[in-house]
Write an enzyme that holds these catalytic residues in place. Structure first.
Site, PDB file in Angstrom:
ATOM      1  N   LYS A 157      34.525  34.577  27.147  1.00 38.52           N
ATOM      2  CA  LYS A 157      35.202  35.876  27.158  1.00 38.52           C
ATOM      3  C   LYS A 157      34.216  36.936  27.618  1.00 38.52           C
ATOM      4  O   LYS A 157      33.088  37.007  27.106  1.00 38.52           O
ATOM      5  CB  LYS A 157      35.735  36.240  25.766  1.00 38.52           C
ATOM      6  N   PRO A 258      49.483  44.305  20.844  1.00 37.51           N
ATOM      7  CA  PRO A 258      50.208  44.859  21.989  1.00 37.51           C
ATOM      8  C   PRO A 258      49.390  45.940  22.681  1.00 37.51           C
ATOM      9  O   PRO A 258      48.467  46.509  22.104  1.00 37.51           O
ATOM     10  CB  PRO A 258      51.470  45.441  21.353  1.00 37.51           C
ATOM     11  N   CYS A 266      40.532  36.434  35.050  1.00 40.72           N
ATOM     12  CA  CYS A 266      41.046  35.109  34.666  1.00 40.72           C
ATOM     13  C   CYS A 266      42.559  35.053  34.500  1.00 40.72           C
ATOM     14  O   CYS A 266      43.238  34.343  35.244  1.00 40.72           O
ATOM     15  CB  CYS A 266      40.366  34.642  33.373  1.00 40.72           C
ATOM     16  N   ARG A 338      38.742  44.362  37.560  1.00 38.05           N
ATOM     17  CA  ARG A 338      39.671  43.532  38.308  1.00 38.05           C
ATOM     18  C   ARG A 338      40.992  43.412  37.559  1.00 38.05           C
ATOM     19  O   ARG A 338      41.024  43.027  36.397  1.00 38.05           O
ATOM     20  CB  ARG A 338      39.071  42.140  38.545  1.00 38.05           C
TER      21      ARG A 338
END
EC number: 1.1.1.22
Length: 450
Positions: A157, A258, A266, A338
C-alpha cells in the site's frame, strides 16, 4: 543472493531497497539516466515514508547499487525482478511492451541459470509470453540455457509500503518448479520469521490473485460509497452503518470508509484490466463494470454538493466563487495523483468557472504538472482559506483531522465545509457554527442551511 531489479518506480525501488536491507546484493536498473544519477545522490523520485533513509543507508553500505546497464546487471544476478510499468491501453488492457522488452534483453545476455520474476502487475498468461520471448532470443544465439519464470505479485500500500514488504500479510509465489520455489522461499525467509505467510501456487493462479484482490477491495469501496449516497437521501448515518456491518467477521471494517472514490496506480488500472481479460475470454464481468462506473460517478459527488449548496443547483453561480481544497494525492502519505479524485473534482470546478486554491503536504509538485497555474497552491493549509467561499476536503491527511476550527471560521467567507472523507463528527461541527456536508452523514439528523 545476487538480485537485479529492473525498473525503479514505486514497486521496484521499494522491493529492491527492502531486499538490500535484509542483506542481499541488489542492483536496481532503469533506462532513465537522470533518475539513476539522482538515486546515487540520495534523490528519491517518489514520496514514501522511510524509503529515503533505507536507500541512503544501503547504498552507502554497498548492498544497493544503481545502473542503466541491464545487460551487465543480468549477467551477475541469479534472480531478476521485472518491475517496469504496465500502463493501461485505451481499451483497458495492460500494455506488456516494457515487460517483454526486458525479457528480450535478458534472453540476449544471460550466460547461466536465471530466475525471471514478474513483479509488475500483469495479466494471466504473461509468464508464458515472457518464457516464449526468452526462448526465442536463446534460439537466435544458438544457446540452450536453463531459466525459470515466476509470478510474484506485490501487495504494498502506498504510504505503508516499507512495513507491507518487511512484514507482509502474505507473499504469493507462482511457479511450476520445485527448486525455484525453494529459492524464492529462501529469498523471502527474512520476512517470514514471525509468521510464515508464503503461499506457493501455480503461475496463472498467482497472476490472477493480484487482480482478484484489488478488484475485491475496489468493489467494497464502491459498494460502501453507494450505501453512503443512499444514507444521504434517507436520513441514515453511514458511519453507524459501517460499524454495524463491519462487526460481522465475514465482512470486517477494512475498505468500508465512504468518500469520493478510489484512485491511484492500482485499483483503477487493475479493475479495467480484469474486465478486459474477461472480455478476451468471452465473459461479461458485469459486477466489475458497475464498480468502475460507480467509482467514476462518485468522484463527482462532492462537486454536485458544492453546486447545490453554493448555487441552488445552477452551475453558472460558481463563476467567481473560490473553493479551498485540502488534499490532492489519491490517499494520504503519498504524492501520487494518478487517477486521484482531486483531479476530477478540481477540473470540474474550473470548468464551472470557480477559482481553486489547494494545499497538500506532499503532492503540490505533482499537481503543478497537471494544473499548472490554473489553480493557486500553498504549503500552508490555512493560507488558502482566506476569502474562500468554502473548504472542500478531498484527502484524509492527518494534518486535517484536528484543525483550528475557530481559525477556519474567521478565514472563510462563510463557515461551510464539504467533507469528502468524513473526518469530523457532524454534531460537533454544527455546534461550532459550521454548515457541514460530509458523505452519507448529511441526512435529516444533520441538516444544514444547504
Amino acid at each position: 543472493m545476487k538480485i537485479c531489479i529492473i525498473g525503479t518506480g514505486y514497486v521496484g525501488l521499494v522491493a529492491g531497497t527492502c531486499f538490500a536491507e535484509s542483506g542481499n546484493d541488489v542492483i536496481c536498473v532503469d533506462v532513465d539516466e537522470a533518475k539513476i544519477e539522482g538515486l546515487k545522490q540520495g534523490v528519491i523520485p517518489i514520496y514514501e515514508p522511510g524509503l529515503k533513509e533505507l536507500v541512503i543507508r544501503n547504498f552507502a553500505e554497498g548492498r544497493l547499487s544503481f545502473t542503466t546497464d541491464l545487460a551487465a546487471a543480468v549477467k551477475v544476478s541469479l534472480i531478476n525482478f521485472i518491475a517496469v510499468g504496465t500502463p493501461p491501453g485505451e481499451d483497458g488492457s495492460a500494455d506488456l511492451q516494457y515487460v517483454l522488452d526486458v525479457a528480450r534483453v535478458i534472453g540476449r545476455n544471460m550466460e547461466g541459470f536465471k530466475i525471471l520474476v514478474d513483479k509488475s502487475t500483469v495479466p494471466v498468461g504473461t509468464a508464458d509470453k515472457v518464457r516464449g520471448v526468452v526462448r526465442e532470443e536463446l534460439q537466435k544465439r544458438g544457446r540452450d540455457i536453463e531459466f525459470d519464470v515466476v509470478s510474484n505479485p506485490e501487495f504494498m500500500k502506498e504510504g505503508a509500503a516499507i512495513d507491507d514488504f518487511m512484514k507482509p500479510d502474505r507473499v504469493v509465489i507462482g511457479t511450476d518448479n520445485v527448486r525455484t520455489g525453494e529459492i524464492m522461499k529462501e529469498l523471502y525467509s527474512p520476512f517470514m520469521r514471525k509468521t510464515n505467510r508464503l503461499i506457493i501456487m501455480d503461475i496463472r493462479s498467482a497472476e490472477m490473485t493480484k487482480y482478484a484482490a484489488n478488484a475485491m477491495l475496489a468493489t467494497k469501496i464502491s459498494f460502501m460509497n453507494q450505501i453512503a449516497n443512499l444514507c444521504d437521501r434517507m436520513g441514515a448515518d453511514v458511519s453507524a452503518v459501517r460499524e454495524g456491518i463491519g462487526s460481522d467477521s465475514r465482512i470486517g471494517y477494512d475498505f468500508l470508509f465512504p468518500g469520493v472514490g478510489y484512485g491511484g496506480s492500482c485499483f483503477p488500472k487493475d479493475v479495467k484490466a480484469l474486465v478486459k481479460t474477461a472480455e478476451e475470454n468471452d465473459y461479461d464481468f458485469m459486477l466489475l463494470k458497475a464498480v468502475e462506473e460507480v467509482n467514476e460517478l462518485q468522484k463527482l459527488v462532492l462537486t454536485d454538493k458544492i453546486i447545490r449548496c453554493l448555487g441552488d443547483g445552477s452551475t453558472e453561480s460558481l463563476k467567481g466563487r473560490t473553493i479551498a481544497i485540502w488534499g490532492l494525492s489519491f490517499k494520504p502519505r503519498t504524492d501520487d495523483m494518478r487517477e486521484a479524485p482531486s483531479v476530477v473534482i478540481i477540473s470540474r470546478l474550473l470548468e464551472l468557472g470557480a477559482k481553486v486554491c489547494a494545499h497538500d503536504p506532499e503532492a503540490i509538485k505533482e499537481a503543478r504538472k497537471i494544473f499548472g497555474d490554473r489553480i493557486t497552491y500553498s504549503n500552508n493549509q490555512y493560507e488558502i482559506l482566506k476569502g474562500a467561499d468554502a473548504l472542500a476536503i478531498v484527502t484524509e491527511w492527518n494534518e486535517y483531522r484536528t484543525p483550528d476550527f475557530e481559525r477556519i471560521k474567521t478565514l472563510l467567507k462563510r463557515p461551510l465545509i464539504f467533507d469528502g472523507r468524513n473526518l469530523y463528527e457532524p454534531s460537533r461541527i454544527k455546534e461550532a457554527g459550521f454548515e457541514y456536508l460530509p458523505i452519507g452523514r448529511n441526512g435529516k439528523h444533520f441538516s444544514t442551511a444547504c
